[in-house]
Design a protein around this motif. Structure first.
Motif, short mmCIF file in Angstrom:
data_model
loop_
_atom_site.label_atom_id
_atom_site.label_comp_id
_atom_site.label_asym_id
_atom_site.label_seq_id
_atom_site.Cartn_x
_atom_site.Cartn_y
_atom_site.Cartn_z
N ARG A 18 1.02 -1.27 -0.08
CA ARG A 18 -0.04 -0.04 0.10
C ARG A 18 0.86 1.34 0.05
O ARG A 18 1.45 1.79 1.00
N THR A 19 1.21 1.86 -1.12
CA THR A 19 1.85 2.80 -1.24
C THR A 19 1.04 4.07 -2.28
O THR A 19 0.19 3.56 -2.91
N PRO A 20 1.67 5.17 -2.28
CA PRO A 20 1.22 5.96 -3.53
C PRO A 20 1.12 5.57 -4.77
O PRO A 20 0.24 5.66 -5.50
N MET A 21 2.26 4.91 -5.26
CA MET A 21 2.28 4.33 -6.70
C MET A 21 1.18 3.21 -6.59
O MET A 21 0.33 3.34 -7.81
N ALA A 22 1.05 2.48 -5.75
CA ALA A 22 0.13 1.51 -5.63
C ALA A 22 -1.33 1.85 -5.93
O ALA A 22 -2.21 1.18 -6.59
N ASP A 23 -1.48 2.89 -4.95
CA ASP A 23 -3.07 3.77 -4.93
C ASP A 23 -3.45 4.07 -6.34
O ASP A 23 -4.54 3.90 -6.80
N ILE A 24 -2.41 4.39 -7.15
CA ILE A 24 -2.65 4.77 -8.67
C ILE A 24 -3.13 3.84 -9.41
O ILE A 24 -4.00 3.81 -10.25
N GLN A 25 -2.50 2.69 -9.26
CA GLN A 25 -2.57 1.33 -9.71
C GLN A 25 -3.95 0.90 -9.51
O GLN A 25 -4.82 0.21 -10.28
N MET A 26 -4.37 0.93 -8.23
CA MET A 26 -5.47 0.28 -7.89
C MET A 26 -6.82 1.28 -8.43
O MET A 26 -7.92 0.80 -8.42
N ALA A 27 -6.64 2.51 -8.48
CA ALA A 27 -7.53 3.44 -9.02
C ALA A 27 -7.96 3.33 -10.34
O ALA A 27 -9.05 3.15 -10.83
N ILE A 63 -7.39 -0.05 -11.78
CA ILE A 63 -8.23 -1.10 -11.57
C ILE A 63 -9.71 -0.95 -11.35
O ILE A 63 -10.70 -1.53 -11.91
N GLY A 64 -9.79 0.08 -10.42
CA GLY A 64 -11.36 0.40 -9.72
C GLY A 64 -11.93 0.85 -11.07
O GLY A 64 -13.20 0.55 -11.40
N GLU A 65 -11.40 1.69 -11.82
CA GLU A 65 -12.21 2.31 -12.86
C GLU A 65 -12.38 1.33 -13.83
O GLU A 65 -13.51 1.24 -14.55
N THR A 66 -11.52 0.39 -14.15
CA THR A 66 -11.75 -0.58 -15.16
C THR A 66 -12.90 -1.57 -14.65
O THR A 66 -13.79 -2.11 -15.73
N LYS A 67 -12.95 -2.09 -13.60
CA LYS A 67 -13.61 -2.83 -12.99
C LYS A 67 -15.05 -2.49 -12.18
O LYS A 67 -15.83 -3.12 -11.55
N TYR A 115 -7.75 -3.34 -4.02
CA TYR A 115 -6.61 -4.04 -3.12
C TYR A 115 -7.23 -5.51 -2.66
O TYR A 115 -6.42 -6.22 -2.73
N THR A 116 -8.30 -5.71 -2.38
CA THR A 116 -8.87 -6.78 -2.19
C THR A 116 -8.91 -7.95 -3.24
O THR A 116 -8.48 -8.84 -3.09
#
Length: 262
Positions: A184-193, A195-199, A207-208
């Motif tokens: 859980r880092t700022p870089m990973a937060d961007i990746q999660m965002a 993924i979240g937009e896509t799904k 993250y889950t």
């Protein structure tokens, strides 16, 4: 105070794992030289560490810039004892999606930065029997989808780790790598965002999703990776060199073909 009177150079020190490592080492007595391309995050980290921190903004892949970082470290603290080569983060896309410029960016960010930094510090490390920790990734052991540059360069960091360990062990220099999974880092937060937009998921739901097949079923925290780095850099691992240590919530323990059976 495992790192009392020790001087640590940390690249990519402004956020995430780098910032957490700076705080961890400083809390145990280290002087920390913080470098990265963006001054503002570095200064924010340093503000919490007081006189223990020195900020020297630099591109870790630039030989002249890193020579200057070492010079500034000498002026302030006298030497460098430890290196945490943490800078990195580029290399998205499949091979056919990766342009020459994209490939060079991935090389510079993830591999050249580590090589140039450690090469600049090696005279000090040889003189004092120092230690290097390379921050690779689970992508240094396995391939994710559409991250050709990142995967190739993080794999190469494992080879660089072993090369430094082999060539400089006779001088008392140790080199090891840590391979985090999702952190859980700022870089990973961007990746999660993304993924979240896509799904259609929130960041936490993303993250889950990406950790649902790991034994611990959660991402690591930056502080947890900093603890692993502190172990590899510190005296408890004095007989350990040339290895990589995964910190991936157990992801690398999973037999992929059996996921469907769980």
């Amino acid at each position: 105070m495992r790192f009392a009177d020790r001087v640590a150079l940390i690249t990519g020190a402004g956020t995430g794992i780098g910032a957490a490592t700076a705080a961890r080492l400083a809390a145990e007595g280290a002087k920390v030289v913080l470098t990265g391309r963006r001054p503002d995050p570095l200064n924010e980290v340093a503000a919490g560490l007081g006189d223990a921190a020195l900020v020297v903004p630099a591109d870790a892949a630039d030989s002249a810039a890193m020579a200057n970082v070492i010079e500034k470290a000498h002026e302030r603290f006298g030497r460098v004892d430890l290196v945490v080569a943490n800078a990195g983060g580029h290399g998205l896309g499949t091979a056919t999606d990766t342009s020459d410029d994209d490939w060079k960016l991935a090389l510079d960010a993830n591999l050249t930065s580590a090589f140039v930094t450690v090469r600049a510090a090696l005279p000090d490390l040889v003189d004092g029997g120092g230690s290097v920790v390379f921050v690779s990734s689970l992508a240094g052991l396995f391939a994710g989808p559409a991250v050709a540059g990142y995967t190739a360069t993080k794999h190469a960091l494992i080879g660089l780790t072993r090369s430094i360990a082999r060539d400089y062990g006779k001088h008392g220099v140790r080199a090891n790598a840590v391979c985090p999974g999702w952190v859980r880092t700022p870089m990973a937060d961007i990746q999660m965002a993304h993924i979240g937009e896509t799904k259609g998921l929130s960041r936490e739901e993303a993250y889950t999703l990406v950790t649902e097949n790991t034994p611990l079923r959660r991402p690591a925290e930056a502080d947890e990776i900093a603890n692993v780095i502190a172990f590899l850099a510190g005296p408890e691992s004095s007989a350990v060199t040339g290895i990589y240590l995964t910190a991936d919530s157990g992801a690398s323990a999973v037999d992929l073909p059996t996921i469907a059976l769980a």
